[in-house]
Design a protein around this motif. Structure first.
Motif, PDB file in Angstrom:
ATOM      1  N   PHE A   1      54.533  72.479 -39.999  1.00 22.65           N
ATOM      2  CA  PHE A   1      55.491  72.173 -40.367  1.00 22.65           C
ATOM      3  C   PHE A   1      56.582  71.542 -39.738  1.00 22.65           C
ATOM      4  O   PHE A   1      57.523  71.067 -39.951  1.00 22.65           O
ATOM      5  N   VAL A   2      56.003  69.968 -38.855  1.00 22.86           N
ATOM      6  CA  VAL A   2      55.956  68.478 -38.724  1.00 22.86           C
ATOM      7  C   VAL A   2      57.292  69.224 -37.918  1.00 22.86           C
ATOM      8  O   VAL A   2      58.882  68.475 -38.213  1.00 22.86           O
ATOM      9  N   GLU A   3      57.132  69.226 -36.903  1.00 24.02           N
ATOM     10  CA  GLU A   3      58.360  70.046 -35.550  1.00 24.02           C
ATOM     11  C   GLU A   3      58.645  68.491 -35.146  1.00 24.02           C
ATOM     12  O   GLU A   3      58.336  68.136 -34.761  1.00 24.02           O
ATOM     13  N   THR A   4      60.089  68.692 -35.116  1.00 24.59           N
ATOM     14  CA  THR A   4      60.069  67.692 -34.023  1.00 24.59           C
ATOM     15  C   THR A   4      61.363  68.257 -33.013  1.00 24.59           C
ATOM     16  O   THR A   4      62.787  68.586 -32.927  1.00 24.59           O
ATOM     17  N   THR A   5      60.667  69.637 -32.058  1.00 29.12           N
ATOM     18  CA  THR A   5      60.863  69.893 -31.133  1.00 29.12           C
ATOM     19  C   THR A   5      61.282  69.222 -29.669  1.00 29.12           C
ATOM     20  O   THR A   5      60.726  67.857 -29.955  1.00 29.12           O
ATOM     21  N   PRO A   6      62.470  69.450 -28.735  1.00 24.95           N
ATOM     22  CA  PRO A   6      62.139  68.791 -27.896  1.00 24.95           C
ATOM     23  C   PRO A   6      61.131  69.069 -27.279  1.00 24.95           C
ATOM     24  O   PRO A   6      60.132  69.855 -27.082  1.00 24.95           O
ATOM     25  N   ASP A   7      60.603  67.554 -25.890  1.00 29.19           N
ATOM     26  CA  ASP A   7      59.447  67.569 -26.006  1.00 29.19           C
ATOM     27  C   ASP A   7      59.508  68.855 -24.015  1.00 29.19           C
ATOM     28  O   ASP A   7      60.526  68.427 -23.633  1.00 29.19           O
ATOM     29  N   VAL A   8      58.199  69.353 -24.159  1.00 25.42           N
ATOM     30  CA  VAL A   8      58.909  70.256 -23.060  1.00 25.42           C
ATOM     31  C   VAL A   8      58.895  69.937 -21.534  1.00 25.42           C
ATOM     32  O   VAL A   8      59.682  70.264 -20.967  1.00 25.42           O
ATOM     33  N   LYS A   9      58.266  68.892 -21.345  1.00 24.79           N
ATOM     34  CA  LYS A   9      58.692  68.286 -20.207  1.00 24.79           C
ATOM     35  C   LYS A   9      60.096  67.158 -19.844  1.00 24.79           C
ATOM     36  O   LYS A   9      60.956  66.678 -19.008  1.00 24.79           O
TER      37      LYS A   9
ATOM     38  N   HIS B   1      60.850  72.911 -44.942  1.00 27.34           N
ATOM     39  CA  HIS B   1      61.673  73.780 -44.234  1.00 27.34           C
ATOM     40  C   HIS B   1      62.999  73.085 -44.239  1.00 27.34           C
ATOM     41  O   HIS B   1      62.382  72.361 -44.612  1.00 27.34           O
ATOM     42  N   HIS B   2      64.129  73.330 -43.934  1.00 26.40           N
ATOM     43  CA  HIS B   2      65.876  72.946 -43.969  1.00 26.40           C
ATOM     44  C   HIS B   2      65.912  73.262 -42.330  1.00 26.40           C
ATOM     45  O   HIS B   2      67.444  73.531 -42.577  1.00 26.40           O
ATOM     46  N   ARG B   3      65.998  72.617 -41.872  1.00 30.17           N
ATOM     47  CA  ARG B   3      66.567  72.975 -40.049  1.00 30.17           C
ATOM     48  C   ARG B   3      65.701  71.843 -39.230  1.00 30.17           C
ATOM     49  O   ARG B   3      64.990  70.627 -39.783  1.00 30.17           O
ATOM     50  N   LYS B   4      67.166  71.449 -38.475  1.00 31.02           N
ATOM     51  CA  LYS B   4      66.697  70.175 -37.291  1.00 31.02           C
ATOM     52  C   LYS B   4      65.581  70.734 -37.021  1.00 31.02           C
ATOM     53  O   LYS B   4      64.616  69.120 -36.495  1.00 31.02           O
ATOM     54  N   ASP B   5      64.743  71.407 -36.272  1.00 34.15           N
ATOM     55  CA  ASP B   5      63.000  71.751 -35.379  1.00 34.15           C
ATOM     56  C   ASP B   5      62.305  70.979 -36.631  1.00 34.15           C
ATOM     57  O   ASP B   5      61.529  71.161 -35.968  1.00 34.15           O
ATOM     58  N   TYR B   6      62.291  71.008 -37.553  1.00 38.15           N
ATOM     59  CA  TYR B   6      61.628  70.472 -38.889  1.00 38.15           C
ATOM     60  C   TYR B   6      61.803  69.666 -39.179  1.00 38.15           C
ATOM     61  O   TYR B   6      62.761  69.239 -40.223  1.00 38.15           O
ATOM     62  N   ALA B   7      60.878  68.471 -39.662  1.00 32.77           N
ATOM     63  CA  ALA B   7      61.264  67.481 -40.412  1.00 32.77           C
ATOM     64  C   ALA B   7      61.149  67.365 -41.763  1.00 32.77           C
ATOM     65  O   ALA B   7      61.501  66.166 -43.043  1.00 32.77           O
TER      66      ALA B   7
ATOM     67  N   ALA C   1      52.231  73.920 -47.726  1.00 26.67           N
ATOM     68  CA  ALA C   1      52.298  75.124 -46.654  1.00 26.67           C
ATOM     69  C   ALA C   1      53.867  76.091 -46.182  1.00 26.67           C
ATOM     70  O   ALA C   1      53.421  76.111 -45.016  1.00 26.67           O
ATOM     71  N   VAL C   2      54.577  76.926 -47.094  1.00 29.26           N
ATOM     72  CA  VAL C   2      54.749  76.867 -48.066  1.00 29.26           C
ATOM     73  C   VAL C   2      55.724  75.853 -49.050  1.00 29.26           C
ATOM     74  O   VAL C   2      56.388  75.553 -48.584  1.00 29.26           O
ATOM     75  N   THR C   3      55.621  76.179 -50.381  1.00 26.43           N
ATOM     76  CA  THR C   3      57.212  75.708 -50.650  1.00 26.43           C
ATOM     77  C   THR C   3      58.370  77.460 -51.275  1.00 26.43           C
ATOM     78  O   THR C   3      57.227  77.974 -51.183  1.00 26.43           O
ATOM     79  N   VAL C   4      58.926  76.225 -50.850  1.00 23.98           N
ATOM     80  CA  VAL C   4      60.190  77.995 -50.436  1.00 23.98           C
ATOM     81  C   VAL C   4      60.595  78.176 -52.217  1.00 23.98           C
ATOM     82  O   VAL C   4      61.641  77.619 -52.419  1.00 23.98           O
ATOM     83  N   LEU C   5      59.352  78.978 -52.927  1.00 26.98           N
ATOM     84  CA  LEU C   5      60.222  78.702 -53.974  1.00 26.98           C
ATOM     85  C   LEU C   5      61.056  79.663 -54.889  1.00 26.98           C
ATOM     86  O   LEU C   5      61.536  78.882 -56.093  1.00 26.98           O
ATOM     87  N   SER C   6      61.882  80.697 -54.060  1.00 25.62           N
ATOM     88  CA  SER C   6      62.775  81.979 -54.425  1.00 25.62           C
ATOM     89  C   SER C   6      64.257  80.544 -54.119  1.00 25.62           C
ATOM     90  O   SER C   6      64.811  81.051 -55.226  1.00 25.62           O
ATOM     91  N   SER C   7      63.879  79.595 -53.155  1.00 28.67           N
ATOM     92  CA  SER C   7      64.982  78.804 -53.908  1.00 28.67           C
ATOM     93  C   SER C   7      65.094  77.821 -54.834  1.00 28.67           C
ATOM     94  O   SER C   7      66.168  76.474 -54.132  1.00 28.67           O
TER      95      SER C   7
ATOM     96  N   SER D   1      67.346  77.595 -47.056  1.00 29.87           N
ATOM     97  CA  SER D   1      67.139  77.026 -47.882  1.00 29.87           C
ATOM     98  C   SER D   1      68.375  77.464 -49.244  1.00 29.87           C
ATOM     99  O   SER D   1      69.260  77.253 -50.099  1.00 29.87           O
ATOM    100  N   PHE D   2      68.137  79.285 -48.931  1.00 34.35           N
ATOM    101  CA  PHE D   2      69.351  80.216 -49.756  1.00 34.35           C
ATOM    102  C   PHE D   2      70.714  79.721 -49.596  1.00 34.35           C
ATOM    103  O   PHE D   2      70.773  78.789 -50.688  1.00 34.35           O
ATOM    104  N   PRO D   3      71.332  79.374 -49.154  1.00 38.17           N
ATOM    105  CA  PRO D   3      73.184  78.691 -48.625  1.00 38.17           C
ATOM    106  C   PRO D   3      73.088  77.491 -48.962  1.00 38.17           C
ATOM    107  O   PRO D   3      74.523  77.487 -49.940  1.00 38.17           O
ATOM    108  N   LEU D   4      72.065  76.838 -48.126  1.00 37.08           N
ATOM    109  CA  LEU D   4      72.130  75.653 -49.138  1.00 37.08           C
ATOM    110  C   LEU D   4      71.793  74.974 -50.229  1.00 37.08           C
ATOM    111  O   LEU D   4      72.356  73.537 -50.858  1.00 37.08           O
ATOM    112  N   PHE D   5      70.916  76.066 -50.990  1.00 36.86           N
ATOM    113  CA  PHE D   5      71.310  75.827 -52.574  1.00 36.86           C
ATOM    114  C   PHE D   5      71.479  76.253 -53.270  1.00 36.86           C
ATOM    115  O   PHE D   5      71.510  76.498 -54.579  1.00 36.86           O
ATOM    116  N   GLY D   6      73.024  77.304 -52.408  1.00 38.53           N
ATOM    117  CA  GLY D   6      73.441  78.597 -53.497  1.00 38.53           C
ATOM    118  C   GLY D   6      72.916  78.869 -53.426  1.00 38.53           C
ATOM    119  O   GLY D   6      73.643  80.028 -54.812  1.00 38.53           O
TER     120      GLY D   6
END
Length: 349
Positions: A8-16, A50-56, A79-85, A118-123
């Motif tokens: 998911f190409v995470e960009t969460t804070p480093d634990v340490k 994904h469409h949030r800060k912690d995934y790129a 993995a996956v394409t959010v087809l609904s939005s 993604s739902f509110p983002l794309f209306g």
């Protein structure tokens, strides 16, 4: 038995350190991970939308295209394409373009999406969650089957006898259905004769065996050749030279990521006891040395019927060097063990 990676190409804070790497850096790292996966002989690499800060990766097709010209044989999938939005026409065009760049190695994994940003983002209205997916999947499959399309629905303007380009190298362009384990979704995939991907990220993987049988029964009843329908799993995991090293490196970022999502969704606290239970032989975490992980994958194939295994790594943010080592071990050590034993097992079935 196909073996690969999903991320998911995470960009969460480093634990340490608490440091957060930039989206740009993580995207470049993922391209290097795809290139390595190809070099060590893995079969498939999936990138989740994904469409949030912690995934790129809001655009998996672009990420995969960046790796396509640097790889030779590995298959490249969302993995996956959010087809609904999403707009199915644009999804098809993006992956047909990827298919051309990769010379026939693109796939679409379509799902509703367990994240809803993604739902509110794309209306789109979340009250239409199921209806959107059904309608947009219908359009995507229409595009898959025909160059010139006429189609109408409720949630998207109609298409009247228009061509959709570019055309993919693969005809038809592969479309998989991603499912979290809902019986309705696996029946739908079976009735449509589409490959199935199960997110096996909790509980006991053998509990998914009835869902695989339900999928195959639906496919057979609809007249599809079940022997030609692959079933994949997407499962969290990590590989190191020994079991304790793998666990000690993978637990902290996994705990952090799972508890962030858990707070959003009302789950209980994720602790080391839950982690250790999940990495037992019957659990859903594929964490350990190559032999341990290989035997769990073999067990999944024999007991559940999975024909493609995708190790999801990392969960949370891990050092790029550790992720690269896990990919190398999966390709060079785990995959040969699994393929050899599964081949011998199938010969006597």
């Amino acid at each position: 038995m196909e073996i690969g990676i999903s991320t998911f190409v995470e960009t969460t804070p480093d634990v340490k350190t608490g440091e957060v790497i930039s989206h740009a850096q993580r995207l470049r790292e993922v391209v290097e991970e795809i290139v390595l996966a190809d070099q060590v002989g893995l079969d498939v690499f999936g990138v989740g939308e994904h469409h949030r800060k912690d995934y790129a990766a809001s655009s998996p097709a672009v990420v995969l295209a960046a790796a396509a010209s640097r790889t030779k044989r590995i298959r490249l999938t969302s993995a996956v394409t959010v087809l609904s939005s999403a707009d199915p026409v644009r999804v098809f065009q993006d992956f047909a373009t990827l298919d051309g760049i990769s010379n026939g190695r693109a796939e679409i994994m379509a799902g509703r999406g367990s994240f809803i940003e993604s739902f509110p983002l794309f209306g789109y209205d979340l009250r239409d969650y199921d209806a959107l997916f059904d309608e947009k999947l219908d359009l995507l499959l229409t595009l898959q089957k025909s160059e010139v399309v006429s189609w109408s629905g409720k949630h998207r303007p109609a298409i009247n006898n228009l061509g959709v380009y570019p055309r993919p190298v693969q005809e038809p362009l592969p479309v998989w259905i991603g499912s979290g384990g809902n019986s309705q979704s696996v029946i739908r995939a079976g009735l449509l004769g589409l490959p199935l991907v199960l997110a096996i990220i909790g509980g006991r993987p053998v509990q998914f065996a009835p869902l695989v049988q339900l999928y195959k029964q639906a496919a057979a009843q609809a007249g599809h050749d079940v022997s030609k329908l692959p079933v994949a799993s997407h499962s969290h995991g990590f590989i190191a030279e020994d079991n304790e090293t793998a666990a000690s490196k993978f637990f902290p970022p996994t705990q952090q990521a799972m508890n962030v999502i858990g707070r959003e969704r009302g789950w209980g606290h994720y602790d080391r006891a839950a982690f250790d239970a999940a990495r037992s032989f019957e659990g859903a975490l594929y964490v350990g040395d190559p032999q341990t992980v290989a035997q769990k994958i073999i067990h999944l194939r024999k007991k559940v019927g999975i024909t493609r295994f995708m190790l999801h790594v990392p969960v949370g943010s891990m050092p790029h060097v550790d992720v690269m080592k896990a990919i190398e071990l999966l390709g060079k050590e785990v995959a040969p063990i699994v393929r050899e034993e599964i081949s011998a097992w199938e010969d006597v079935q």
